[in-house]
Design a protein around this motif. Structure first.
Motif, PDB file in Angstrom:
ATOM      1  N   TRP A  61     -52.406  66.730  64.516  1.00 56.60           N
ATOM      2  CA  TRP A  61     -52.507  65.658  65.512  1.00 56.60           C
ATOM      3  C   TRP A  61     -51.309  64.712  65.470  1.00 56.60           C
ATOM      4  O   TRP A  61     -51.308  63.679  66.136  1.00 56.60           O
ATOM      5  CB  TRP A  61     -53.800  64.853  65.279  1.00 56.60           C
ATOM      6  N   TRP A  87     -61.901  80.953  70.573  1.00 52.28           N
ATOM      7  CA  TRP A  87     -62.406  79.695  69.996  1.00 52.28           C
ATOM      8  C   TRP A  87     -61.780  78.550  70.780  1.00 52.28           C
ATOM      9  O   TRP A  87     -60.633  78.160  70.550  1.00 52.28           O
ATOM     10  CB  TRP A  87     -61.985  79.638  68.518  1.00 52.28           C
ATOM     11  N   HIS A 140     -54.829  77.129  60.899  1.00 51.48           N
ATOM     12  CA  HIS A 140     -54.172  76.144  61.768  1.00 51.48           C
ATOM     13  C   HIS A 140     -52.692  76.183  61.442  1.00 51.48           C
ATOM     14  O   HIS A 140     -52.251  75.694  60.408  1.00 51.48           O
ATOM     15  CB  HIS A 140     -54.723  74.734  61.530  1.00 51.48           C
ATOM     16  N   HIS A 146     -53.380  71.603  70.273  1.00 49.63           N
ATOM     17  CA  HIS A 146     -53.234  70.555  71.290  1.00 49.63           C
ATOM     18  C   HIS A 146     -51.775  70.217  71.604  1.00 49.63           C
ATOM     19  O   HIS A 146     -51.482  69.611  72.622  1.00 49.63           O
ATOM     20  CB  HIS A 146     -53.943  69.260  70.873  1.00 49.63           C
ATOM     21  N   TRP A 195     -56.403  69.984  58.826  1.00 49.59           N
ATOM     22  CA  TRP A 195     -56.401  71.369  59.349  1.00 49.59           C
ATOM     23  C   TRP A 195     -54.970  71.912  59.316  1.00 49.59           C
ATOM     24  O   TRP A 195     -54.704  72.946  58.734  1.00 49.59           O
ATOM     25  CB  TRP A 195     -56.940  71.384  60.785  1.00 49.59           C
ATOM     26  N   TYR A 209     -57.941  80.834  68.520  1.00 46.79           N
ATOM     27  CA  TYR A 209     -58.228  79.455  68.906  1.00 46.79           C
ATOM     28  C   TYR A 209     -57.252  79.149  70.034  1.00 46.79           C
ATOM     29  O   TYR A 209     -56.047  79.420  69.924  1.00 46.79           O
ATOM     30  CB  TYR A 209     -57.975  78.542  67.703  1.00 46.79           C
ATOM     31  N   GLU A 224     -69.097  70.710  62.763  1.00 47.55           N
ATOM     32  CA  GLU A 224     -67.784  70.654  62.123  1.00 47.55           C
ATOM     33  C   GLU A 224     -67.785  69.860  60.832  1.00 47.55           C
ATOM     34  O   GLU A 224     -68.269  68.746  60.798  1.00 47.55           O
ATOM     35  CB  GLU A 224     -66.793  70.039  63.103  1.00 47.55           C
TER      36      GLU A 224
HETATM   37  C1  JFZ Z   1     -60.813  69.707  66.762  1.00 50.29           C
HETATM   38  C2  JFZ Z   1     -59.319  69.542  66.776  1.00 50.29           C
HETATM   39  O1  JFZ Z   1     -58.977  68.359  67.456  1.00 50.29           O
HETATM   40  C3  JFZ Z   1     -58.795  69.544  65.366  1.00 50.29           C
HETATM   41  O2  JFZ Z   1     -57.409  69.370  65.349  1.00 50.29           O
HETATM   42  C4  JFZ Z   1     -59.152  70.855  64.723  1.00 50.29           C
HETATM   43  O3  JFZ Z   1     -58.520  71.932  65.401  1.00 50.29           O
HETATM   44  C5  JFZ Z   1     -60.657  71.034  64.745  1.00 50.29           C
HETATM   45  C6  JFZ Z   1     -61.102  72.362  64.218  1.00 50.29           C
HETATM   46  O4  JFZ Z   1     -61.188  70.872  66.063  1.00 50.29           O
HETATM   47  O5  JFZ Z   1     -61.391  68.522  66.266  1.00 50.29           O
HETATM   48  C7  JFZ Z   1     -62.712  68.283  66.429  1.00 50.29           C
HETATM   49  C8  JFZ Z   1     -63.461  68.917  67.354  1.00 50.29           C
HETATM   50  C9  JFZ Z   1     -64.838  68.677  67.429  1.00 50.29           C
HETATM   51  C10 JFZ Z   1     -65.420  67.786  66.562  1.00 50.29           C
HETATM   52  C11 JFZ Z   1     -64.664  67.137  65.632  1.00 50.29           C
HETATM   53  C12 JFZ Z   1     -63.297  67.380  65.571  1.00 50.29           C
HETATM   54  N1  JFZ Z   1     -66.786  67.574  66.612  1.00 50.29           N
HETATM   55  O6  JFZ Z   1     -67.489  68.217  67.418  1.00 50.29           O
HETATM   56  O7  JFZ Z   1     -67.323  66.815  65.776  1.00 50.29           O
END
Ligand code: JFZ
Length: 335
Positions: free
Chosen positions: A40, A208, A18, A88, A276, A131, A252
């Motif tokens: 974020w 991704w 990231h 984002h 991240w 990603y 996740e």
């Molecule tokens: C997302 C992104 O918002 C975050 O910044 C990071 O890149 C991460 C890998 O992915 O956040 C998430 C996306 C999905 C879930 C939780 C956080 N989920 O499915 O629980």
């Protein structure tokens, strides 16, 4: 499908990276620490578009060494890398003709960071994935914004005003964000940028997707169609839900229990500390032992482990990540 998935099923261990403009504030806005993931920060602190874009003027990662990054991953036993080509905040870490909000046009660094990464992956035999935040984009007009209130994680003095505005404007907090429709954003930014990513960097092994806020079947189909540029590419399950299951699931930060496994391929992504994207003050590193136990647990259940690194704004991996990756590499050598 089985043929495309073969390398991935054997891989077991990959590096998530990231990296973006958010590494410049590193989790701090107006002298205050902003909660949750460093990537974020713009949303949590409701930073205006024009203010946020100023960070790019300080983004000059002269220590960036793609060769060293890939070698570090390889030495830790990793077989693939997935990097945030665009998170984002909409900041493209590559030269883009679809938006000036990219690392070549908006920073003093002025270079595409994906090009050397692709070359290094080729040299060391690692697969490379991108990603791409297809829906949420807080800088390119028309992109979606998840409706998070300003006070979550940060005591924003403007929160009352911003929250009211945000609730009325489907998650946005700056009028600049709503000067185009999402459909225009998909056609003029997301689709062209994914085309650029799948054309300019040789073989791309993974796309991704993430956070399908306000995605429609129509938008998803348009993006899915671009994947034809890379016949062997595989994707995760976050393009749109439901109807677009992709090639594998992405639980996740957690390892599924045996009961939760349904025979679909899966990959757990995880941070090494609590964020991240880079945060200057997050030193809560998971122990190397914990990371190795996770890897063994995941591999024993036929999953993949995508372990995150959040490089700083100079282009360096945080010391805590380097230490852990070295430790994992040592363990790999004897096991
Ligand atoms: C997302 C992104 O918002 C975050 O910044 C990071 O890149 C991460 C890998 O992915 O956040 C998430 C996306 C999905 C879930 C939780 C956080 N989920 O499915 O629980």
């Amino acid at each position: 499908h089985d043929q495309r998935m073969q390398w991935w099923r054997n891989a077991r261990f990959g590096m998530f990276i990231h990296w973006g403009d958010y590494a410049v504030p590193g989790g701090v806005y107006k002298g205050q620490q902003v909660g949750r993931g460093g990537e974020w920060i713009m949303n949590r602190a409701k930073i205006p578009v024009a203010t946020y874009q100023q960070y790019a003027r300080q983004f000059n990662p002269t220590k960036y060494d793609a060769d060293a990054w890939v070698k570090t991953a390889k030495d830790a036993g990793m077989k693939y890398i997935v990097i945030t080509a665009k998170h984002h905040d909409g900041f493209a870490m590559f030269k883009s003709n679809a938006s000036k909000w990219n690392i070549v046009d908006a920073t003093p660094y002025g270079k595409d960071i994906l090009k050397p990464l692709a070359a290094a992956c080729k040299k060391y035999g690692l697969k490379l994935g991108f990603y791409y935040s297809q829906a949420q984009d807080w800088n390119n007009p028309g992109g979606a914004a998840a409706r998070k209130i300003a006070t979550e994680g940060w005591p924003n003095p403007d929160s009352a005003r911003i929250d009211a505005y945000t609730m009325e404007h489907s998650g946005h907090w700056d009028p600049a964000q709503t000067t185009a429709s999402m459909s225009e954003y998909i056609d003029k930014v997301a689709v062209p940028q994914v085309k650029e990513l799948l054309t300019n960097y040789g073989e791309v092994a993974v796309l991704w997707w993430d956070t399908p806020t306000n995605m429609t079947d129509e938008y998803a189909e348009k993006l899915q169609a671009v994947l034809a540029l890379q016949p062997n590419i595989i994707t995760n399950d976050r393009l749109k839900r439901p109807n677009f299951p992709g090639d594998y699931k992405t639980p996740e930060q957690k390892i599924p229990s045996p009961a939760e496994l349904d025979g679909r391929d899966w990959e757990t992504c995880m941070t090494m500390n609590g964020t991240w994207g880079y945060k200057s003050y997050d030193h809560k590193w998971k122990s190397t032992e914990t990371l190795i136990r996770n890897l063994v647990d995941i591999a024993s259940k036929n999953g993949n482990y995508l372990l995150n690194v959040g490089p700083d704004a100079t282009g360096a991996f945080p010391e805590g990540s380097l230490t852990a990756l070295k430790g994992i590499g040592q363990w790999m050598k004897v096991n």
